[in-house]
Design a protein around this motif. Structure first.
Motif, PDB file in Angstrom:
ATOM      1  N   VAL A  50       0.842  -1.198   0.000  1.00 50.16           N
ATOM      2  CA  VAL A  50       0.000   0.000   0.000  1.00 50.16           C
ATOM      3  C   VAL A  50       0.879   1.251   0.000  1.00 50.16           C
ATOM      4  O   VAL A  50       1.675   1.474   0.912  1.00 50.16           O
ATOM      5  N   LYS A  86      -0.041   4.646  -0.450  1.00 49.69           N
ATOM      6  CA  LYS A  86      -0.706   5.957  -0.373  1.00 49.69           C
ATOM      7  C   LYS A  86       0.192   7.026   0.233  1.00 49.69           C
ATOM      8  O   LYS A  86       0.040   8.195  -0.078  1.00 49.69           O
ATOM      9  N   ASN A 133      -5.193   4.512  -2.608  1.00 48.15           N
ATOM     10  CA  ASN A 133      -6.498   4.932  -2.092  1.00 48.15           C
ATOM     11  C   ASN A 133      -7.162   6.005  -2.936  1.00 48.15           C
ATOM     12  O   ASN A 133      -8.373   6.104  -2.966  1.00 48.15           O
ATOM     13  N   ILE A 191      -7.995   0.537  -3.280  1.00 49.82           N
ATOM     14  CA  ILE A 191      -8.467   0.106  -1.961  1.00 49.82           C
ATOM     15  C   ILE A 191      -9.245   1.202  -1.246  1.00 49.82           C
ATOM     16  O   ILE A 191      -9.800   0.981  -0.183  1.00 49.82           O
ATOM     17  N   MET A 228     -12.074  -3.935   6.469  1.00 53.19           N
ATOM     18  CA  MET A 228     -11.088  -3.338   7.377  1.00 53.19           C
ATOM     19  C   MET A 228     -11.557  -3.605   8.793  1.00 53.19           C
ATOM     20  O   MET A 228     -12.732  -3.400   9.101  1.00 53.19           O
ATOM     21  N   MET A 242      -4.013  -5.638   7.509  1.00 56.49           N
ATOM     22  CA  MET A 242      -3.090  -4.537   7.246  1.00 56.49           C
ATOM     23  C   MET A 242      -1.918  -4.692   8.232  1.00 56.49           C
ATOM     24  O   MET A 242      -1.803  -5.710   8.901  1.00 56.49           O
ATOM     25  N   ILE A 298      -0.618  -4.044   2.858  1.00 58.36           N
ATOM     26  CA  ILE A 298       0.326  -3.601   3.879  1.00 58.36           C
ATOM     27  C   ILE A 298       1.107  -2.368   3.436  1.00 58.36           C
ATOM     28  O   ILE A 298       1.748  -2.374   2.384  1.00 58.36           O
ATOM     29  N   GLY A 299       1.017  -1.321   4.244  1.00 60.04           N
ATOM     30  CA  GLY A 299       1.728  -0.083   3.953  1.00 60.04           C
ATOM     31  C   GLY A 299       2.850   0.181   4.934  1.00 60.04           C
ATOM     32  O   GLY A 299       4.028   0.041   4.626  1.00 60.04           O
ATOM     33  N   ARG A 300       2.487   0.525   6.164  1.00 57.16           N
ATOM     34  CA  ARG A 300       3.478   0.988   7.148  1.00 57.16           C
ATOM     35  C   ARG A 300       4.608   0.000   7.405  1.00 57.16           C
ATOM     36  O   ARG A 300       5.769   0.404   7.501  1.00 57.16           O
TER      37      ARG A 300
HETATM   38  C1  LIG Z   1      -3.810   2.470   4.334  1.00 63.45           C
HETATM   39  C2  LIG Z   1      -4.590   1.250   4.100  1.00 63.45           C
HETATM   40  C3  LIG Z   1      -4.021  -0.016   4.259  1.00 63.45           C
HETATM   41  C4  LIG Z   1      -2.604  -0.229   4.793  1.00 63.45           C
HETATM   42  O1  LIG Z   1      -2.524   0.159   6.118  1.00 63.45           O
HETATM   43  P1  LIG Z   1      -1.132   0.048   6.923  1.00 63.45           P
HETATM   44  O2  LIG Z   1      -1.517   0.230   8.319  1.00 63.45           O
HETATM   45  O3  LIG Z   1      -0.261   1.134   6.388  1.00 63.45           O
HETATM   46  O4  LIG Z   1      -0.569  -1.303   6.624  1.00 63.45           O
HETATM   47  C5  LIG Z   1      -4.798  -1.132   3.942  1.00 63.45           C
HETATM   48  N1  LIG Z   1      -6.072  -1.008   3.514  1.00 63.45           N
HETATM   49  C6  LIG Z   1      -6.660   0.198   3.356  1.00 63.45           C
HETATM   50  C7  LIG Z   1      -8.062   0.258   2.878  1.00 63.45           C
HETATM   51  C8  LIG Z   1      -5.937   1.356   3.647  1.00 63.45           C
HETATM   52  O5  LIG Z   1      -6.536   2.552   3.503  1.00 63.45           O
END
Ligand SMILES: *Cc1c(COP(=O)(O)O)cnc(C)c1O
Length: 225
Positions: free
Chosen positions: A32, A34, A55, A76, A160, A201, A218-220
């Protein structure tokens, strides 16, 4: 840093899969992006990332112009009907369909360009986690209605979990999504293929995998120090 983070995330995915008696190869890691710019995304791609989650359409459009379709793009975030045209151009999979009206517009637009679009239904398994998503009780009805539309195919569900301190607290929401997916599969609805469960996530992806997720977003854990 990104390289090391990806290694750690992959190994955590592997361990969670193995605990659940599942194959790592069946789980898609959507990175992810964003909060990051193109150079970091390219760095992740160099480490073998094949799937990118964004996003916002505008951000994605700029990054897509630079990166192109050497990766798969996942939408997403919430989709507004006036952004569908761009969304169809960029995204391989739209995770956030939560109304018949939106599905109808996607169907129409996809028809104009002679294509068909795979979508997931976003389910609001928790009141706190998101203001978007269809309620669990209304999901089957929505899937049935969308299944009759041309040029659009429901290929799974997305959710989520609320923000929690302990990932275990996210488990009931993931379990709920899996059970919903199984119930829809049992209906054997034509033009519906409950192939994907997009859940998990940074805070809770291991629990999501234990509950059957085959797409984690997965972002962070990848891009933060
Ligand atoms: C930002 C986001 C993620 C990733 O979240 P992290 O906490 O950065 O891993 C996953 N799904 C959606 C819908 C998001 O907006």
């Amino acid at each position: 840093m990104i390289s090391q983070n990806i290694k750690i995330v992959r190994s955590r995915i592997e361990k969670a899969a193995s605990r659940a008696g599942r194959r790592t190869g069946d789980i898609t890691l959507v990175s992810v992006t964003k909060s990051v710019k193109t150079p970091q995304i390219e760095e992740a791609i160099a480490e073998g990332i094949t799937d990118i989650g964004e996003n916002y359409i505008q951000d994605a459009f700029l990054k897509f112009k630079e990166i192109g379709n050497k990766v798969r793009w996942h939408l997403i975030g919430h989709l507004q009907t006036n952004k569908i045209k761009d969304a169809l151009r960029i995204f391989d999979l739209i995770h956030s369909v939560d109304s018949f009206r939106l599905a109808e517009e996607i169907s129409k637009r996809a028809g104009f360009v002679g294509g068909s679009k795979d979508i997931l239904i976003e389910v609001r398994t928790s009141e706190e986690a998101s203001k978007y998503g269809v309620l669990p009780d209304e999901t089957l009805g929505l899937v049935e209605k969308i299944s009759a539309l041309p040029n659009i195919k429901v290929t799974g569900l997305m959710t989520m979990a609320p923000l929690v301190d302990n990932p275990e607290m996210a488990r009931p929401y993931f379990k709920k999504l899996r059970q919903l997916s199984e119930a829809i599969t049992e209906r054997k609805i034509e033009n519906v293929d409950m192939r994907y469960l997009s859940m998990g996530m940074t805070q809770d992806f291991e629990v999501a995998i234990e509950e059957g997720a085959n797409i984690v977003r997965i972002g962070r854990a990848i891009f933060e120090e």
